[in-house]
Design a protein around this motif. Structure first.
Motif, mmCIF file in Angstrom:
data_model
loop_
_atom_site.group_PDB
_atom_site.id
_atom_site.type_symbol
_atom_site.label_atom_id
_atom_site.label_comp_id
_atom_site.label_asym_id
_atom_site.label_seq_id
_atom_site.Cartn_x
_atom_site.Cartn_y
_atom_site.Cartn_z
ATOM 1 N N ARG A 103 0.887 -1.080 -0.014
ATOM 2 C CA ARG A 103 0.006 0.112 0.004
ATOM 3 C C ARG A 103 0.868 1.193 -0.107
ATOM 4 O O ARG A 103 1.764 1.303 0.884
ATOM 5 N N MET A 132 -5.181 -8.934 6.817
ATOM 6 C CA MET A 132 -5.885 -7.821 7.099
ATOM 7 C C MET A 132 -6.652 -7.420 5.947
ATOM 8 O O MET A 132 -6.139 -7.122 4.826
ATOM 9 N N ALA A 134 -8.330 -3.862 5.008
ATOM 10 C CA ALA A 134 -8.610 -2.777 5.546
ATOM 11 C C ALA A 134 -9.581 -1.972 4.534
ATOM 12 O O ALA A 134 -10.808 -2.118 4.528
ATOM 13 N N GLY A 191 -5.464 4.543 7.567
ATOM 14 C CA GLY A 191 -5.933 3.330 7.217
ATOM 15 C C GLY A 191 -5.723 1.953 7.826
ATOM 16 O O GLY A 191 -5.468 0.954 7.285
ATOM 17 N N TYR A 192 -5.240 2.053 9.137
ATOM 18 C CA TYR A 192 -4.969 0.938 9.845
ATOM 19 C C TYR A 192 -6.473 0.404 10.746
ATOM 20 O O TYR A 192 -6.874 1.514 11.230
ATOM 21 N N ILE A 193 -6.573 -0.671 11.038
ATOM 22 C CA ILE A 193 -7.677 -1.005 11.652
ATOM 23 C C ILE A 193 -7.470 -0.903 13.038
ATOM 24 O O ILE A 193 -6.377 -1.236 13.588
ATOM 25 N N GLY A 198 -2.156 -3.949 14.444
ATOM 26 C CA GLY A 198 -0.877 -3.332 13.893
ATOM 27 C C GLY A 198 -0.836 -3.487 12.473
ATOM 28 O O GLY A 198 -1.707 -3.977 11.715
ATOM 29 N N ASP A 199 0.616 -3.477 12.039
ATOM 30 C CA ASP A 199 1.269 -3.658 10.754
ATOM 31 C C ASP A 199 1.326 -5.027 10.819
ATOM 32 O O ASP A 199 2.356 -5.656 11.184
ATOM 33 N N ALA A 200 0.685 -6.018 9.921
ATOM 34 C CA ALA A 200 0.651 -7.425 10.123
ATOM 35 C C ALA A 200 1.919 -7.948 9.570
ATOM 36 O O ALA A 200 2.666 -8.611 9.957
ATOM 37 N N GLY A 201 2.463 -7.399 8.347
ATOM 38 C CA GLY A 201 3.530 -7.604 7.685
ATOM 39 C C GLY A 201 4.739 -7.354 8.681
ATOM 40 O O GLY A 201 5.835 -8.334 8.876
HETATM 41 N N1 URA Z 1 -2.477 -3.500 6.970
HETATM 42 C C1 URA Z 1 -2.087 -3.930 7.900
HETATM 43 O O1 URA Z 1 -1.045 -4.668 8.102
HETATM 44 N N2 URA Z 1 -2.731 -3.518 9.288
HETATM 45 C C2 URA Z 1 -3.791 -2.722 9.184
HETATM 46 O O2 URA Z 1 -4.429 -2.447 10.164
HETATM 47 C C3 URA Z 1 -4.471 -2.194 8.017
HETATM 48 C C4 URA Z 1 -3.622 -2.546 6.865
#
Ligand code: URA
Ligand code: PRP
Length: 208
Positions: A103, A132, A134, A191-193, A198-201
């Motif tokens: 993204r 995720m 989002a 744009g985060y849930i 958090g940031d899954a990656g």
């Molecule tokens: N991507 C993520 O890794 N976490 C989010 O909360 C949203 C997009």
């Protein structure tokens, strides 16, 4: 189109561990793989079986069953990769297609950087996996890409999603069933849930 939110106690317990800010990458990955496995166990309830004849040590021509459709998993790189091992444990014959997207941090739009799918994806049961959902931009683009490669029978499997992402898939791909472990209330301005995880990656690969 089916939309299934699991909200299953075993899954919610594991998901809560993943959400906690103090959870290590190792524990995060383990729980993610286990949830993927549990979800696919249930998603496969309606998969087509072929009747076959087998010999057991005590009986000839006993009735047995074999999953009749090839399975392709499509992890959206990077975070989707974190669900592959768990699912492949229970479907070891599954082939893997890769779709690489990230993204853009300012526009929140997905950018494609890789796509490769097996030749028989058109006749396969295809699961797009990404923890995720989002805005839904990445899921929609990944499905666009695999449809161009011939995929037809497609399901999206995610961990945490919001209504906006569900609506985006519904609008662009009304033929795709959506399975989520849990639905969260809101997307923040970045744009985060929320509460999300958090940031899954980054959490899977330890990049932050
Ligand atoms: N991507 C993520 O890794 N976490 C989010 O909360 C949203 C997009
Ligand atoms: C994350 C996540 C999804 C996407 C979801 O990936 O794994 O692919 O964001 O957001 P969306 O629904 O708004 O498109 P990200 O772009 O952070 O890339 P990464 O997996 O490489 O970290």
């Amino acid at each position: 189109m089916a939309i299934v939110i699991f909200d299953h106690p075993l899954i919610l317990d594991k998901l809560t561990r993943m959400r906690k800010v103090e959870t290590s990458s190792k524990d995060f990955r383990e729980n993610l793989n286990e949830i993927g496995m549990l979800m696919v166990y249930e998603i496969f309830r309606d998969v087509k079986l072929k009747e076959i004849s087998i010999n057991t040590p005590t009986f000839k021509n006993a009735k047995g069953y074999k999953i009749d459709t090839p399975v392709v998993l499509v992890p959206i790189i990077r975070a989707g990769l974190g669900m592959v091992d768990g699912i492949q444990k229970i479907i070891p014959t599954a082939k893997i297609a890769h779709v690489g997207l990230y993204r853009d941090e300012t526009t929140m739009q997905p950018v494609e950087y890789y796509a490769k799918a097996p030749a028989d994806i058109g006749s396969s049961y295809t699961l797009v996996v990404d923890p995720m959902l989002a805005t839904g931009g990445s899921a929609v683009m990944a499905i666009d890409i695999i449809k161009r490669k011939g995929a037809k029978n497609i399901k999206f499997v995610g961990l945490v999603g919001v209504q906006e992402g569900i609506d985006a898939i519904k609008k662009a791909h009304p033929d795709v069933d959506i399975y989520l472990a849990c639905k969260d209330p809101v997307l923040n301005k970045k744009g985060y849930i929320e509460p999300g995880l958090g940031d899954a990656g980054d959490r899977i690969f330890g990049t932050k």
